[in-house]
Write a protein that holds these residues in place. Structure first.
Motif, mmCIF file in Angstrom:
data_model
loop_
_atom_site.group_PDB
_atom_site.id
_atom_site.type_symbol
_atom_site.label_atom_id
_atom_site.label_comp_id
_atom_site.label_asym_id
_atom_site.label_seq_id
_atom_site.Cartn_x
_atom_site.Cartn_y
_atom_site.Cartn_z
ATOM 1 N N ALA A 9 27.428 53.533 58.829
ATOM 2 C CA ALA A 9 26.507 53.857 59.918
ATOM 3 C C ALA A 9 25.811 55.187 59.654
ATOM 4 C CB ALA A 9 27.251 53.888 61.249
ATOM 5 N N VAL A 10 26.565 56.175 59.202
ATOM 6 C CA VAL A 10 25.973 57.476 58.886
ATOM 7 C C VAL A 10 24.989 57.343 57.729
ATOM 8 C CG1 VAL A 10 26.502 59.801 58.024
ATOM 9 C CG2 VAL A 10 27.909 58.787 59.817
ATOM 10 N N VAL A 11 25.327 56.522 56.747
ATOM 11 C CA VAL A 11 24.422 56.300 55.612
ATOM 12 C C VAL A 11 23.108 55.687 56.098
ATOM 13 C CG1 VAL A 11 24.091 54.901 53.529
ATOM 14 C CG2 VAL A 11 26.227 56.160 53.859
ATOM 15 N N PHE A 12 23.170 54.752 57.040
ATOM 16 C CA PHE A 12 21.949 54.153 57.577
ATOM 17 C C PHE A 12 21.094 55.189 58.305
ATOM 18 C CE2 PHE A 12 23.729 49.897 56.874
ATOM 19 C CZ PHE A 12 22.588 49.233 56.466
ATOM 20 N N ILE A 13 21.729 56.092 59.021
ATOM 21 C CA ILE A 13 20.963 57.147 59.689
ATOM 22 C C ILE A 13 20.269 58.027 58.660
ATOM 23 C CG2 ILE A 13 21.150 59.231 61.104
ATOM 24 C CD1 ILE A 13 23.336 57.770 62.704
ATOM 25 N N PHE A 14 21.022 58.445 57.636
ATOM 26 C CA PHE A 14 20.419 59.263 56.578
ATOM 27 C C PHE A 14 19.312 58.504 55.851
ATOM 28 C CE2 PHE A 14 24.440 61.947 56.416
ATOM 29 C CZ PHE A 14 23.830 63.015 57.050
ATOM 30 N N ALA A 15 19.506 57.202 55.668
ATOM 31 C CA ALA A 15 18.476 56.396 55.011
ATOM 32 C C ALA A 15 17.206 56.352 55.863
ATOM 33 C CB ALA A 15 18.997 54.987 54.750
ATOM 34 N N GLY A 16 17.356 56.247 57.160
ATOM 35 C CA GLY A 16 16.192 56.266 58.040
ATOM 36 C C GLY A 16 15.447 57.586 57.977
ATOM 37 N N VAL A 17 16.198 58.697 57.975
ATOM 38 C CA VAL A 17 15.569 60.017 57.872
ATOM 39 C C VAL A 17 14.920 60.185 56.497
ATOM 40 C CG1 VAL A 17 16.021 62.498 57.866
ATOM 41 C CG2 VAL A 17 17.083 61.045 59.599
ATOM 42 N N ALA A 18 15.614 59.737 55.453
ATOM 43 C CA ALA A 18 15.046 59.823 54.106
ATOM 44 C C ALA A 18 13.772 58.984 54.015
ATOM 45 C CB ALA A 18 16.068 59.353 53.071
ATOM 46 N N GLY A 19 13.767 57.817 54.651
ATOM 47 C CA GLY A 19 12.568 56.983 54.676
ATOM 48 C C GLY A 19 11.417 57.690 55.370
ATOM 49 N N PHE A 20 11.729 58.465 56.412
ATOM 50 C CA PHE A 20 10.699 59.218 57.108
ATOM 51 C C PHE A 20 9.997 60.189 56.157
ATOM 52 C CE2 PHE A 20 9.329 62.960 59.521
ATOM 53 C CZ PHE A 20 8.556 62.377 60.505
ATOM 54 N N TYR A 22 10.191 60.060 52.757
ATOM 55 C CA TYR A 22 9.678 59.338 51.594
ATOM 56 C C TYR A 22 8.315 58.726 51.888
ATOM 57 C CZ TYR A 22 9.402 55.964 47.787
ATOM 58 O OH TYR A 22 8.982 55.238 46.695
ATOM 59 N N LEU A 23 8.125 58.293 53.118
ATOM 60 C CA LEU A 23 6.869 57.638 53.505
ATOM 61 C C LEU A 23 5.870 58.639 54.081
ATOM 62 C CD1 LEU A 23 8.470 54.533 55.253
ATOM 63 C CD2 LEU A 23 7.370 54.593 53.006
ATOM 64 N N ASN A 24 5.814 59.832 53.506
ATOM 65 C CA ASN A 24 4.963 60.871 54.067
ATOM 66 C C ASN A 24 3.479 60.545 53.985
ATOM 67 O OD1 ASN A 24 4.682 61.200 51.340
ATOM 68 N ND2 ASN A 24 5.102 63.393 51.327
ATOM 69 N N GLU A 25 3.085 59.623 53.135
ATOM 70 C CA GLU A 25 1.680 59.216 53.034
ATOM 71 C C GLU A 25 1.354 58.083 54.005
ATOM 72 O OE1 GLU A 25 -0.573 60.764 51.082
ATOM 73 O OE2 GLU A 25 1.009 62.149 50.478
ATOM 74 N N SER A 26 2.351 57.486 54.607
ATOM 75 C CA SER A 26 2.142 56.349 55.512
ATOM 76 C C SER A 26 1.802 56.849 56.915
ATOM 77 C CB SER A 26 3.404 55.489 55.577
ATOM 78 O OG SER A 26 3.720 54.978 54.298
ATOM 79 N N VAL A 29 3.526 55.973 62.674
ATOM 80 C CA VAL A 29 4.252 54.875 63.308
ATOM 81 C C VAL A 29 5.270 54.290 62.336
ATOM 82 C CG1 VAL A 29 4.008 52.585 64.321
ATOM 83 C CG2 VAL A 29 2.328 54.345 64.826
ATOM 84 N N ILE A 30 4.881 54.095 61.104
ATOM 85 C CA ILE A 30 5.790 53.542 60.088
ATOM 86 C C ILE A 30 6.934 54.519 59.828
ATOM 87 C CG2 ILE A 30 5.948 52.778 57.687
ATOM 88 C CD1 ILE A 30 4.045 50.938 58.841
ATOM 89 N N ARG A 31 6.610 55.800 59.771
ATOM 90 C CA ARG A 31 7.635 56.812 59.504
ATOM 91 C C ARG A 31 8.668 56.853 60.630
ATOM 92 N NH1 ARG A 31 4.856 62.283 58.119
ATOM 93 N NH2 ARG A 31 6.922 62.746 57.279
ATOM 94 N N ILE A 32 8.200 56.795 61.864
ATOM 95 C CA ILE A 32 9.113 56.808 63.001
ATOM 96 C C ILE A 32 9.906 55.511 63.062
ATOM 97 C CG2 ILE A 32 9.194 56.828 65.531
ATOM 98 C CD1 ILE A 32 6.934 58.885 65.436
ATOM 99 N N LEU A 33 9.273 54.414 62.722
ATOM 100 C CA LEU A 33 9.995 53.138 62.686
ATOM 101 C C LEU A 33 11.137 53.173 61.678
ATOM 102 C CD1 LEU A 33 7.295 50.357 63.074
ATOM 103 C CD2 LEU A 33 9.244 50.803 64.549
ATOM 104 N N SER A 34 10.954 53.885 60.559
ATOM 105 C CA SER A 34 12.041 53.960 59.580
ATOM 106 C C SER A 34 13.254 54.660 60.181
ATOM 107 C CB SER A 34 11.571 54.649 58.304
ATOM 108 O OG SER A 34 11.726 56.035 58.360
ATOM 109 N N ILE A 35 13.013 55.720 60.966
ATOM 110 C CA ILE A 35 14.137 56.399 61.630
ATOM 111 C C ILE A 35 14.766 55.483 62.670
ATOM 112 C CG2 ILE A 35 14.742 58.303 63.175
ATOM 113 C CD1 ILE A 35 12.742 60.028 61.721
#
Length: 114
Positions: A9-20, A22-26, A29-35
């Motif tokens: 579960a903690v890994v998924f949270i970190f993955a969502g934040v990392a996706g935020f 990582y997707l800095n060019e997106s 809405v997409i960045r927030i959806l990743s979180i």
């Protein structure tokens, strides 16, 4: 097994934040959806742990307890707020008078020493 699920579960949270990040060019809405997807996935996984089930039970019981509370009426709330406000005003005036009296005393003592 519970510890593994919690770590996942903690890994998924970190993955969502990392996706935020990582997707800095997106789009934002997409960045927030990743979180949100990361947090939602973590919540779903955590729900199936012992701690998650205990937390769910706690939330359910807390909700039931709030229904038992007798909330004050509008009139009672306004009266209580009025009393608090009046007390604050009276206390402010009292402290101002004490401060003025002490200041006068200090000035009097300073003039006598000079």
């Amino acid at each position: 097994m519970n510890k593994f699920k919690l770590v996942l579960a903690v890994v998924f949270i970190f993955a969502g934040v990392a996706g935020f990040f990582y997707l800095n060019e997106s789009a934002m809405v997409i960045r927030i959806l990743s979180i949100l997807v990361g947090i939602l996935s973590a919540v779903i996984i955590a729900k199936y742990t012992t701690q998650g089930q205990d937390f769910y039970t706690f939330c359910k019981e807390s909700s039931e307890e709030t229904k038992k509370v007798v909330w004050p009426s509008r009139k009672e709330s306004l009266q209580t707020s009025g009393v608090v406000f009046a007390f604050v005003v009276v206390m402010a005036i009292f402290l101002w008078l004490i401060d003025a009296a002490l200041m006068s005393l200090v000035k009097l003592m300073m003039n006598q020493d000079a």
